[in-house]
Motif scaffolding. Structure first.
Motif, PDB file in Angstrom:
ATOM      1  N   TYR A 143      52.359 -25.239  -4.122  1.00  0.00           N
ATOM      2  CA  TYR A 143      52.215 -26.482  -4.888  1.00  0.00           C
ATOM      3  C   TYR A 143      50.897 -26.414  -5.647  1.00  0.00           C
ATOM      4  CZ  TYR A 143      50.762 -31.296  -5.793  1.00  0.00           C
ATOM      5  OH  TYR A 143      50.304 -32.433  -6.393  1.00  0.00           O
TER       6      TYR A 143
ATOM      7  N   ASP B 274      47.903 -27.875  -7.131  1.00  0.00           N
ATOM      8  CA  ASP B 274      47.159 -29.121  -6.954  1.00  0.00           C
ATOM      9  C   ASP B 274      46.570 -29.598  -8.277  1.00  0.00           C
ATOM     10  OD1 ASP B 274      45.600 -31.217  -6.130  1.00  0.00           O
ATOM     11  OD2 ASP B 274      44.143 -29.999  -5.054  1.00  0.00           O
ATOM     12  N   LYS B 275      45.911 -28.679  -8.981  1.00  0.00           N
ATOM     13  CA  LYS B 275      45.262 -29.078 -10.239  1.00  0.00           C
ATOM     14  C   LYS B 275      44.925 -27.849 -11.057  1.00  0.00           C
ATOM     15  CE  LYS B 275      41.879 -31.081  -7.983  1.00  0.00           C
ATOM     16  NZ  LYS B 275      42.045 -30.634  -6.577  1.00  0.00           N
TER      17      LYS B 275
ATOM     18  N   VAL C  20      45.376 -33.006   3.904  1.00  0.00           N
ATOM     19  CA  VAL C  20      46.210 -33.112   2.698  1.00  0.00           C
ATOM     20  C   VAL C  20      46.800 -34.518   2.651  1.00  0.00           C
ATOM     21  CG1 VAL C  20      46.784 -30.663   2.599  1.00  0.00           C
ATOM     22  CG2 VAL C  20      48.225 -32.190   3.931  1.00  0.00           C
TER      23      VAL C  20
ATOM     24  N   TYR D  82      47.831 -36.431  -4.976  1.00  0.00           N
ATOM     25  CA  TYR D  82      48.131 -35.691  -3.753  1.00  0.00           C
ATOM     26  C   TYR D  82      47.312 -34.409  -3.828  1.00  0.00           C
ATOM     27  CZ  TYR D  82      50.661 -33.576   0.096  1.00  0.00           C
ATOM     28  OH  TYR D  82      50.996 -33.010   1.304  1.00  0.00           O
ATOM     29  N   THR D  83      46.353 -34.265  -2.928  1.00  0.00           N
ATOM     30  CA  THR D  83      45.443 -33.129  -3.017  1.00  0.00           C
ATOM     31  C   THR D  83      45.023 -32.699  -1.618  1.00  0.00           C
ATOM     32  OG1 THR D  83      43.437 -32.328  -4.110  1.00  0.00           O
ATOM     33  CG2 THR D  83      43.391 -34.600  -3.267  1.00  0.00           C
TER      34      THR D  83
END
Length: 716
Positions: free
Chosen positions: A505, A507-508, A570, A581-582
């Protein structure tokens, strides 16, 4: 499978009620008749009828096309056939027939003909022609073995002529049938009201005389014949069971029987008719044809049996047709009554309940599942229910078929429409609104719970993935903004696709950097192994892009990747109004430091000892060093993944072995030997060049006795 709430349950119940009530309503009553037709066809195709026609208690004597083409009948009006009919009836009775019923009506006599013949009418000239026929009728009637037929009608009644009526007295019964609105015969009347009293129909009368019993109608309207309570969904009718599709009725040609009388073969009549009910009727392709429950699978005009006197016609086999001769409808009714084999139908209340239950199951499936899966469920339940319905129909019990199936289809369509217009509108809004901000798994959880995301987190064991383009600032200075955006979008899209294909996933994005995690939000016990696989594929794919993609060619892009596994928090982290969501923890920081540490060793991928341990020996690793990163006092062993287990090249294996020996010498303070080993592979191995320089420096200037082999990296 989506989560359903109270509103969905109410909607499913209402949809099932509406669909069930609609398909069982009077305007769609034809659907019930169609169920009988379909069940009759399916039973015939899947099960058939194993009964021997010779065991049938009823047989048919057919005035067929052969009769019309055989002397003395050929070219003669049917009024002149009465003498021969009387002779054949006598032989049938002598053969042991229990009762004979007429499905043909002779409404006039040749003796009544007013055609001029000389100075008088033709009828006067042939006075007494029917005497023998009428005597035969009287004799059979008096013995209770003959029943003539009539058609009851207020407008156009059809009865035998007056002389025949007098000969048989009151042994005349109605041949009228019960026709549904779609002109299909599925039931037969049990009795008719004549002069205020119930009179049995032809089939009931014949069955009653064969059994020596009288039909009785109880207070509840149930007709009993001997010990058989005749099932009757429609009052005063019996639902016909065409189990043999007409082939279960033995059929004799009247022409052959007349020849048998001429031949004097009384044994044939005894073999054919002893103990049988006989129906005399027309069997022509253009006269008295009836549509019945057999019309979908196509029925037969009886089964031709052994002949007595005449050779069989050239075309003896009878093809299946959508309509059958009316005499076989009466013959089927008689056989159903004698063998207690009439169809038992469910009443409207039970049909309605069964239909609503089926529709409710489909509506529930359509509420829980995707439309395609719901449609497959409808099809599967339809097939299963049809199998059950056919099984019960084999035992003469008719479950509704078309009503539940169509109600289920209507419920499927209505529930899909309800979800699209009402129920899933909020879900689509949520997915669209959060698609670019939250992980797909988080959105799925939010939709399933029906709750909006809230602040909060949980401890999870994950693997962090940090990637950053090396020397990108100097490259970006030489590009226009449009070129830079296009390049970054291609790079980030390609790397993101690889990460997500391995269960990660993203995150950023931080400039040209990618921050991703494996093991959250979706649980993944192999998160470390998948993270390494993604890193290796990202490394290889960037090399391919540099060679083949126009936007990358000539720029020599390279990136560094850091991997670290461990516990982390998380969840949804941020302000009450805006959050993402991080992930947060030292595990994240260390992965970032390892990404930066690659530039010291000249490596592309660097992983921590924790990631190596959790990757379950899926890869071949090379230990690089024991390092201390900025902001962390505890040293950590770092590794480089070379390839999948047992897939490394010979060159990689040799370099790794020499590097391990050099590292052992380094830690044993044998810097000269370490430098020699590292220099042997330094030509094409950046980590070896890095260590060779360090070993040479320490060999020239040995460290203090308290030296430890920990490489403290000053930069981030």
């Amino acid at each position: 499978m989506r989560r359903i709430g109270r509103r969905d349950i109410v909607a499913a119940i209402l949809i099932a009620l509406v669909a069930g009530a609609a398909v069982t309503s009077p305007p769609l009553e034809r659907l019930h008749g169609l169920s009988l037709d379909i069940l009759t066809a399916l039973r015939w195709m899947l099960v058939g009828d194993r009964r021997d026609p010779a065991t049938s208690p009823v047989v048919v004597v057919a005035i067929d096309g052969e009769t019309y083409e055989t002397p003395p009948f050929k070219g003669s009006p049917t009024q002149t056939w009465t003498r021969e009919i009387g002779r054949v009836l006598g032989s049938i009775t002598e053969g042991g027939a229990t009762v004979i019923g007429f499905d043909v009506i002779f409404p006039s006599s040749i003796e009544q003909s007013e055609i001029p013949f000389g100075d008088t009418s033709f009828g006067s000239r042939v006075k007494g022609f029917d005497r023998d026929y009428l005597i035969a009728l009287r004799k059979l009637s008096d013995s209770g073995k003959l029943v003539l037929g009539e058609i009851l009608s207020n407008d156009h009644p059809d009865r035998p002529d007056r002389a025949q009526q007098l000969a048989v007295k009151n042994n005349i019964r109605a041949l009228n049938v019960h026709t549904d609105p779609d002109n299909v015969i599925r039931r037969m009347p049990l009795s008719f009201s004549i002069e205020g009293r119930p009179v049995p129909a032809m089939a009931v009368e014949l069955a009653a005389r064969s059994l020596g019993a009288k039909p009785e109608t109880g207070p509840g309207g149930v007709t009993r014949l001997s010990d058989y309570a005749v099932p009757s969904a429609v009052p005063n009718t019996v639902t016909l069971n065409f189990r043999g599709m007409g082939r279960d009725i033995p059929t004799y040609s009247f022409a052959d029987l007349r020849g048998c009388v001429e031949k004097g073969d009384t044994d044939f009549f005894r073999r054919a008719f002893d103990g049988k009910i006989v129906l005399l009727g027309s069997l022509l392709t253009f006269d008295d044809r009836k549509l019945t429950s057999m019309h979908l699978a196509r029925g037969y005009d009886g089964t031709p049996v052994a002949r007595c006197a005449l050779p069989a016609p050239a075309i003896a086999a009878r093809a299946a047709r959508s309509s059958v001769a009316g005499v076989f409808v009466h013959a089927t009714a008689v056989r159903n009554l004698l063998e207690h084999d009439a169809i038992t139908e469910l009443g409207l209340p039970l049909r309605l309940i069964l239909t609503i239950v089926f529709a409710a199951l489909i509506a529930t499936a359509a509420c829980l599942l995707a439309p395609t899966s719901a449609a497959i469920t409808w099809l599967g339940l339809t097939v299963a229910y049809a199998a059950v319905a056919v099984s019960t129909f084999v035992h003469a019990i008719a479950l509704p078929l078309t009503e539940p199936v169509l109600a289920g289809l209507a419920a499927l369509a209505m529930m899909i429409g309800y979800r699209f217009v009402i129920a899933d509108r909020e879900e689509r809004f949520l997915r669209k609104s959060f698609a670019f901000y939250l992980a797909p798994e988080v959105i799925d959880s939010m939709v399933a719970s029906g709750k909006m995301p809230v602040l909060g987190g949980e401890m999870r064991n994950i693997t962090m993935f940090f990637a950053d383009l090396s020397g990108f600032s100097s490259i970006a200075e030489k590009m226009t903004p449009a070129e830079l955006v296009a390049l970054m979008n291609e790079y980030l899209s390609a790397m993101t696709d690889i990460i997500e294909s391995h269960g990660g996933y993203v995150d950023k994005y931080i400039g040209d950097s990618i921050v991703a995690m494996f093991g959250a939000p979706a649980d993944d016990p192999d998160h470390a192994r998948n993270a390494v696989a993604a890193a290796l594929q990202c490394r290889d794919h960037l090399e391919e892009l540099n060679d083949s993609h126009a936007a990358f060619r000539g720029r020599g892009l390279a990136h560094r990747i850091g991997l670290n596994s461990g516990e982390a928090v998380v969840g949804n982290i941020g302000s009450r109004r805006r959050f993402n969501y991080t992930v947060m923890s030292d595990t994240v920081n260390l992965a970032s430091r390892l990404e930066g540490a690659n530039k010291y060793f000249g490596t592309v991928i660097m992983a921590s000892e924790m990631t190596v341990n959790q990757s379950r020996s899926a890869y071949t690793w090379r230990e690089l060093d024991l390092i201390r990163v900025h902001g962390r006092d505890e040293p950590i062993r770092v590794y480089e993944p070379l390839a999948n287990k047992d897939q490394e090249t010979e060159e990689q294996s040799n370099h790794a072995a020499i590097y391990a020996k050099g590292l052992a010498c380094w830690r044993a303070r044998d810097f000269a030997q370490a430098a020699q080993l590292f220099e042997s592979t330094a030509g094409d191995d950046p980590p070896s060049r890095y260590f060779a320089r360090r070993a040479q420096a320490l060999a020239a200037n040995p460290p203090a006795p308290d030296w430890t082999p920990v490489n403290t990296l000053e930069g981030k």
